[in-house]
Design a protein around this motif. Structure first.
Motif, PDB file in Angstrom:
ATOM      1  N   TRP A 212       0.986  -1.317  -0.049  1.00  0.00           N
ATOM      2  CA  TRP A 212       0.020   0.038   0.080  1.00  0.00           C
ATOM      3  C   TRP A 212       0.766   1.031  -0.008  1.00  0.00           C
ATOM      4  O   TRP A 212       0.577   2.182  -0.763  1.00  0.00           O
ATOM      5  N   MET A 213       1.917   1.235   0.820  1.00  0.00           N
ATOM      6  CA  MET A 213       2.651   2.324   0.877  1.00  0.00           C
ATOM      7  C   MET A 213       3.491   2.573  -0.280  1.00  0.00           C
ATOM      8  O   MET A 213       3.667   3.791  -0.661  1.00  0.00           O
ATOM      9  N   ASP A 214       3.750   1.533  -1.205  1.00  0.00           N
ATOM     10  CA  ASP A 214       4.541   1.750  -2.374  1.00  0.00           C
ATOM     11  C   ASP A 214       3.495   2.271  -3.391  1.00  0.00           C
ATOM     12  O   ASP A 214       3.633   3.262  -4.214  1.00  0.00           O
ATOM     13  N   ALA A 215       2.476   1.628  -3.412  1.00  0.00           N
ATOM     14  CA  ALA A 215       1.333   1.821  -4.754  1.00  0.00           C
ATOM     15  C   ALA A 215       1.158   3.183  -4.381  1.00  0.00           C
ATOM     16  O   ALA A 215       0.690   3.843  -5.353  1.00  0.00           O
ATOM     17  N   SER A 216       0.745   3.649  -3.319  1.00  0.00           N
ATOM     18  CA  SER A 216      -0.030   4.905  -2.903  1.00  0.00           C
ATOM     19  C   SER A 216       1.175   6.060  -3.178  1.00  0.00           C
ATOM     20  O   SER A 216       0.591   7.295  -3.090  1.00  0.00           O
ATOM     21  N   GLY A 217       2.089   5.938  -3.266  1.00  0.00           N
ATOM     22  CA  GLY A 217       3.362   6.841  -3.571  1.00  0.00           C
ATOM     23  C   GLY A 217       3.771   7.470  -2.135  1.00  0.00           C
ATOM     24  O   GLY A 217       4.776   8.371  -2.056  1.00  0.00           O
ATOM     25  N   LEU A 218       3.332   7.014  -1.016  1.00  0.00           N
ATOM     26  CA  LEU A 218       3.676   7.209   0.214  1.00  0.00           C
ATOM     27  C   LEU A 218       5.411   7.240   0.619  1.00  0.00           C
ATOM     28  O   LEU A 218       6.080   8.056   1.008  1.00  0.00           O
ATOM     29  N   LEU A 219       5.792   6.198   0.014  1.00  0.00           N
ATOM     30  CA  LEU A 219       7.315   5.755   0.034  1.00  0.00           C
ATOM     31  C   LEU A 219       8.102   6.824  -0.780  1.00  0.00           C
ATOM     32  O   LEU A 219       9.416   6.617  -0.702  1.00  0.00           O
ATOM     33  N   ASP A 220       7.590   7.339  -1.979  1.00  0.00           N
ATOM     34  CA  ASP A 220       8.143   8.232  -2.955  1.00  0.00           C
ATOM     35  C   ASP A 220       8.201   9.620  -2.545  1.00  0.00           C
ATOM     36  O   ASP A 220       8.750  10.605  -2.866  1.00  0.00           O
ATOM     37  N   GLU A 221       7.469  10.094  -1.252  1.00  0.00           N
ATOM     38  CA  GLU A 221       7.438  11.308  -0.876  1.00  0.00           C
ATOM     39  C   GLU A 221       8.677  11.802  -0.873  1.00  0.00           C
ATOM     40  O   GLU A 221      10.033  11.455  -0.290  1.00  0.00           O
ATOM     41  N   ARG A 222       8.985  13.035  -1.258  1.00  0.00           N
ATOM     42  CA  ARG A 222      10.262  13.584  -1.690  1.00  0.00           C
ATOM     43  C   ARG A 222      10.805  14.512  -0.391  1.00  0.00           C
ATOM     44  O   ARG A 222      10.098  15.179   0.485  1.00  0.00           O
ATOM     45  N   TYR A 223      12.180  14.533  -0.107  1.00  0.00           N
ATOM     46  CA  TYR A 223      12.635  15.426   0.928  1.00  0.00           C
ATOM     47  C   TYR A 223      12.462  16.957   1.090  1.00  0.00           C
ATOM     48  O   TYR A 223      12.378  17.567   2.127  1.00  0.00           O
ATOM     49  N   THR A 296      -5.197   7.864   4.927  1.00  0.00           N
ATOM     50  CA  THR A 296      -4.548   8.008   3.686  1.00  0.00           C
ATOM     51  C   THR A 296      -4.428   7.085   2.617  1.00  0.00           C
ATOM     52  O   THR A 296      -4.890   7.364   1.403  1.00  0.00           O
ATOM     53  N   ILE A 297      -4.268   5.576   3.136  1.00  0.00           N
ATOM     54  CA  ILE A 297      -4.103   4.419   2.191  1.00  0.00           C
ATOM     55  C   ILE A 297      -5.526   4.355   1.672  1.00  0.00           C
ATOM     56  O   ILE A 297      -5.989   4.109   0.403  1.00  0.00           O
ATOM     57  N   ASP A 298      -6.731   4.495   2.449  1.00  0.00           N
ATOM     58  CA  ASP A 298      -8.157   4.275   1.999  1.00  0.00           C
ATOM     59  C   ASP A 298      -8.460   5.314   1.262  1.00  0.00           C
ATOM     60  O   ASP A 298      -9.224   5.143   0.219  1.00  0.00           O
ATOM     61  N   ALA A 299      -8.206   6.540   1.265  1.00  0.00           N
ATOM     62  CA  ALA A 299      -8.460   7.694   0.267  1.00  0.00           C
ATOM     63  C   ALA A 299      -7.800   7.213  -0.916  1.00  0.00           C
ATOM     64  O   ALA A 299      -8.301   7.531  -2.042  1.00  0.00           O
ATOM     65  N   TRP A 300      -6.609   6.858  -0.827  1.00  0.00           N
ATOM     66  CA  TRP A 300      -5.957   6.343  -2.194  1.00  0.00           C
ATOM     67  C   TRP A 300      -6.491   5.438  -2.965  1.00  0.00           C
ATOM     68  O   TRP A 300      -7.015   5.419  -4.050  1.00  0.00           O
ATOM     69  N   ALA A 301      -6.864   4.342  -2.104  1.00  0.00           N
ATOM     70  CA  ALA A 301      -7.578   3.143  -2.476  1.00  0.00           C
ATOM     71  C   ALA A 301      -8.646   3.523  -3.320  1.00  0.00           C
ATOM     72  O   ALA A 301      -9.095   3.065  -4.556  1.00  0.00           O
ATOM     73  N   GLY A 302      -9.660   4.368  -2.739  1.00  0.00           N
ATOM     74  CA  GLY A 302     -10.787   4.946  -3.240  1.00  0.00           C
ATOM     75  C   GLY A 302     -10.593   5.517  -4.529  1.00  0.00           C
ATOM     76  O   GLY A 302     -11.374   5.074  -5.515  1.00  0.00           O
ATOM     77  N   LYS A 303      -9.841   6.231  -4.491  1.00  0.00           N
ATOM     78  CA  LYS A 303      -9.421   6.881  -5.913  1.00  0.00           C
ATOM     79  C   LYS A 303      -8.851   6.240  -6.992  1.00  0.00           C
ATOM     80  O   LYS A 303      -9.218   6.353  -8.106  1.00  0.00           O
ATOM     81  N   ALA A 304      -8.066   5.235  -6.332  1.00  0.00           N
ATOM     82  CA  ALA A 304      -7.306   4.426  -7.515  1.00  0.00           C
ATOM     83  C   ALA A 304      -8.324   3.244  -7.689  1.00  0.00           C
ATOM     84  O   ALA A 304      -7.965   2.571  -9.013  1.00  0.00           O
ATOM     85  N   GLY A 305      -9.282   3.176  -7.342  1.00  0.00           N
ATOM     86  CA  GLY A 305     -10.480   2.015  -7.384  1.00  0.00           C
ATOM     87  C   GLY A 305      -9.566   0.580  -7.250  1.00  0.00           C
ATOM     88  O   GLY A 305      -9.778  -0.356  -8.038  1.00  0.00           O
TER      89      GLY A 305
END
Ligand SMILES: Cc1cc2nc3c(=O)[nH]c(=O)nc-3n(C[C@H](O)[C@H](O)[C@H](O)COP(=O)(O)OP(=O)(O)OC[C@H]3O[C@@H](n4cnc5c(N)ncnc54)[C@H](O)[C@@H]3O)c2cc1C
Length: 416
Positions: A212-223, A296-305
């Protein structure tokens, strides 16, 4: 004296990822390694350690996990073999058994002293690891009574190598919870001193939490996008364990196993360990943050279907009552203290004025204030995932591009 364009120091996955990106850009370089390739995975990990990241997250530039268990978690020897294979397929120019003992500015580059002779390089990439030295609170360590054995999580290997009796594990992040669980299961009564921690379920809505953290972009958050970078860089590691059962090992699970939970270790006086009363607050904070993460994950999952199980919420951490505020080590037969209190880099050999007054390297996404000197692998270097194996690829690509830009700019200045 030998000359090259770039010296990469350290042949862990970060140094090798950088080497691969430099080779792709035809930058002449060498990787100097004091031990063997993947030295820290061979020498600084306990026997049962498995990655907390699933195997599919082992993605490096031009290379990734190809085994038959993408959802499993590699053990340390397997990680070492994988990194060794990466060095081989990349044909990385690694010189092993070469410890860099000092780096200092020299003319238009850097002079590197090693125990195998000197090098001069126009640019240097420091990839010597963020977790080279276990940090131990010195004041507390000095108060531990004679007769109590102390080991750090980098020195710990297995329960059988510790003296008999109960164990106090200090620190409840990834290392602390894994070691506490192993010791308790081995029959040693464990007391776990818990400070700030990052609570995580192993799986959420039927998938690994890191998926989830990877797919939703959470791990890509930039410095350069996080509101408080200093805080983000100092966050404890995620309370996660990799196991074939994909079990969640959090404070509740450890308590059910029989581990005694206490607050932060505050002092050791006359053979008595004293703990702060902050455990309920620490747990409430971790529960709150977990709730936000899941929102945050749920919100992303909803948008991304996203195709997944229904959202879940986890009960607040059960804090034992009453919480012991002190424990007499001898009376409880605690003969060992395991310091699982974090790690820091060892840059004692870096003789370049790039440190702040706390001894941390000042850098902008890995680009230091010393022209041509770069860092890799530090917490939140360029992204939230920078200290994970999976974070090295993007960081190395971007820093290699910066390094080439620096070399070009120097060449243009000289020509002009
Ligand atoms: C206990 C633990 C568990 C972890 N689990 C995971 C996980 O599950 N998943 C994940 O993605 N990440 C995990 N990490 C984080 C990270 O992937 C590792 O810390 C990784 O080893 C860092 O890679 P690196 O290349 O930056 O440094 P290292 O692997 O430490 O490599 C640095 C290299 O530099 C060499 N070196 C150091 N000083 C010198 C010198 N002066 N001269 C020459 N060579 C030198 C060392 O010998 C070493 O080989 C974990 C870290 C720890 C500590």
């Amino acid at each position: 004296m030998r000359y090259t364009t770039t010296v990469v120091i350290g042949a862990g996955h970060c140094g090798l990822a950088m080497s691969r990106c430099l080779a792709e850009r035809s930058v002449d370089h060498v990787v100097l390694e004091r031990g063997e390739v993947a030295h820290s995975w061979r020498t600084q990990r306990w026997d049962s350690l498995r990655l907390l990241t699933p195997n599919w997250m082992t993605r490096l530039p031009g290379f990734s996990y190809r085994g038959d268990d993408p959802d499993g978690y590699l053990g340390a020897p397997e990680v070492a073999r994988l990194i060794e294979a990466y060095a081989a397929v990349s044909a990385a120019p690694v010189q092993t058994g070469t410890a860099v003992t000092s780096v200092r500015p020299d003319g238009c580059g850097y002079l590197l002293r090693t125990d195998q002779g000197d090098w001069h390089a126009r640019t240097v990439v420091v990839a010597t690891g963020a977790a080279s030295v276990a940090t131990v609170p010195a004041q507390l360590a000095a108060q531990v009574p004679v007769g109590v054995t102390t080991v750090t999580s980098a020195e710990y290997r297995n329960p059988g190598l510790l003296p008999g009796g109960a164990v106090l594990v200090v620190g409840a992040s990834a290392s602390g919870i894994q070691i506490a669980e192993e010791l308790q299961r081995s029959g040693r009564p464990v007391t776990l001193a818990v400070g700030e921690h990052v609570r995580m379920p192993r799986t959420y809505r039927g998938r690994d939490i890191l998926w989830w953290m990877d797919a939703s972009g959470l791990l890509d958050e930039r410095y350069d996008e996080v509101p408080d970078l200093l805080r983000a860089r100092n966050l404890p590691s995620m309370q996660l364990v990799g196991s074939p059962q994909r079990a969640t090992v959090d404070l509740d699970a450890l308590r059910r196993l029989g581990v005694r939970l206490v607050g932060r270790l505050a002092a050791v006086r006359d053979g008595t360990a004293q703990f702060s009363g902050s455990l309920p607050n620490m747990c409430a904070l971790a529960d709150l943050k977990l709730g936000r993460l899941l929102d945050t994950i749920d919100a992303w999952a909803g948008k991304a279907g996203a195709d997944a199980d229904r959202p879940e919420r986890f009960a607040p951490t059960e804090v034992p009552a009453p919480i012991p505020l002190s424990v007499r080590l001898a009376a409880d037969e605690i003969g060992t203290i395991v310091w699982a209190t974090g790690f820091r880099p060892d840059l004692s050999w870096l003789d370049v004025p790039v440190f702040d007054r706390k001894g941390r390297v000042v850098h902008d996404g890995g680009v230091t204030t010393a022209p041509g000197l770069y860092m890799m692998g530090l917490p939140f270097l360029r992204r939230r995932k920078s200290t994970l194996i999976d974070g090295a690829a993007t960081d190395a690509h971007e820093l290699a591009a910066h390094l080439v830009g620096h070399l070009d700019a120097v060449a243009r200045r000289r020509a002009g």
